[in-house]
Design a protein around this motif. Structure first.
Motif, short mmCIF file in Angstrom:
data_model
loop_
_atom_site.label_atom_id
_atom_site.label_comp_id
_atom_site.label_asym_id
_atom_site.label_seq_id
_atom_site.Cartn_x
_atom_site.Cartn_y
_atom_site.Cartn_z
N GLY A 128 49.30 29.49 -9.33
CA GLY A 128 48.85 30.81 -8.90
C GLY A 128 47.66 31.29 -9.73
O GLY A 128 46.71 31.86 -9.20
N GLU A 129 47.71 31.04 -11.03
CA GLU A 129 46.58 31.40 -11.90
C GLU A 129 45.33 30.61 -11.51
O GLU A 129 44.22 31.15 -11.50
N TYR A 130 45.50 29.33 -11.18
CA TYR A 130 44.37 28.52 -10.74
C TYR A 130 43.77 29.09 -9.45
O TYR A 130 42.55 29.17 -9.30
N PHE A 131 44.62 29.51 -8.51
CA PHE A 131 44.14 30.11 -7.27
C PHE A 131 43.31 31.37 -7.56
O PHE A 131 42.27 31.59 -6.95
N ILE A 132 43.80 32.19 -8.48
CA ILE A 132 43.09 33.43 -8.83
C ILE A 132 41.75 33.11 -9.49
O ILE A 132 40.72 33.70 -9.14
N GLU A 133 41.75 32.18 -10.42
CA GLU A 133 40.51 31.77 -11.08
C GLU A 133 39.51 31.19 -10.07
O GLU A 133 38.32 31.50 -10.10
N THR A 134 39.98 30.38 -9.14
CA THR A 134 39.12 29.81 -8.10
C THR A 134 38.56 30.92 -7.22
O THR A 134 37.38 30.89 -6.84
N MET A 136 37.85 33.96 -8.03
CA MET A 136 36.77 34.66 -8.73
C MET A 136 35.46 33.89 -8.63
O MET A 136 34.39 34.49 -8.57
N LYS A 137 35.53 32.58 -8.57
CA LYS A 137 34.32 31.75 -8.47
C LYS A 137 33.73 31.77 -7.07
O LYS A 137 32.51 31.72 -6.92
N ARG A 144 38.19 39.15 -0.68
CA ARG A 144 39.60 39.48 -0.89
C ARG A 144 40.39 38.20 -1.15
O ARG A 144 40.04 37.13 -0.67
N LEU A 145 41.47 38.36 -1.89
CA LEU A 145 42.39 37.27 -2.20
C LEU A 145 43.79 37.74 -1.81
O LEU A 145 44.17 38.89 -2.07
N ASP A 161 43.69 40.92 -14.83
CA ASP A 161 42.97 40.38 -15.98
C ASP A 161 41.64 39.74 -15.58
O ASP A 161 40.70 39.70 -16.36
N PHE A 162 41.57 39.24 -14.34
CA PHE A 162 40.34 38.64 -13.82
C PHE A 162 39.43 39.68 -13.15
O PHE A 162 38.39 39.34 -12.62
N GLY A 163 39.86 40.94 -13.15
CA GLY A 163 39.03 42.01 -12.61
C GLY A 163 39.33 42.42 -11.18
O GLY A 163 38.59 43.20 -10.59
#
Length: 181
Positions: A128-134, A136-137, A144-145, A161-163
């Protein structure tokens, strides 16, 4: 073959052993696909797509709303069998605006209006964290995510945390985290 029927899309999906949710439409994926507003012409990325349920449901909704909408749906998974099913599902449903890509670390120069994901629960929060980081890129400035999980509050905190500005709703026993840049 599995007949998929959500409140806003119906289509046929082929699955195989070794692919997530083999032989059935995953309830979490259905919940996520029903919770998202889809705008014809959007470019959508489905991370960890499995056999393609979420991405195909969104493609179906785009096509039903406006057949020549100009948007696209990219389905990505690290499981080769999943991608084979996605390609078959794109073909049997006649979706010309879809592409399935095998990748464990997706890289592109394209940006998206909407990124969706149904991370595997056995991996905990890591995927899930990887999906969120991806997201943002690869999300455009107004992108939207949307992520479905059983631990939405934790993913919402990571997204913040990623904004992202995040709202989590409950649907069919799952948490749907809706995040905006």
């Amino acid at each position: 073959n599995v007949a998929v029927s959500t409140m806003n899309a119906e289509f046929t999906m082929q699955t195989r052993p070794g692919v997530f949710s083999h032989g059935r439409a995953d309830t979490g994926g259905v919940a996520l696909s029903e919770a998202i507003d889809v705008i014809p012409g959007e470019n959508i990325l489905d991370l960890g797509c499995g056999a393609g349920l979420i991405g195909l449901a969104l493609a179906k909704r785009q096509n039903d709303a406006k057949p020549d909408h100009g948007g696209s749906v990219v389905l990505v998974d690290s499981n080769i069998r999943s991608i084979e099913c996605c390609k078959k599902n794109i073909e049997i449903n006649g979706f010309e605006n879809c592409e399935a890509i095998a990748s464990d670390l997706y890289e592109t120069e394209k940006t998206f209006d909407l990124i969706v994901g149904n991370p595997p629960y056995f991996a905990g929060q890591r995927i899930g964290e990887y999906f969120i980081e991806t997201a943002m890129k690869y999300l455009n400035k107004t992108g939207r995510l949307a992520i479905v999980s059983k631990h939405g509050e934790q993913l919402a905190e990571v997204a913040k945390d990623f904004g992202f500005k995040t709202t989590t709703i409950k649907r069919k026993g799952y948490d749907i985290s809706l995040c905006k840049r």
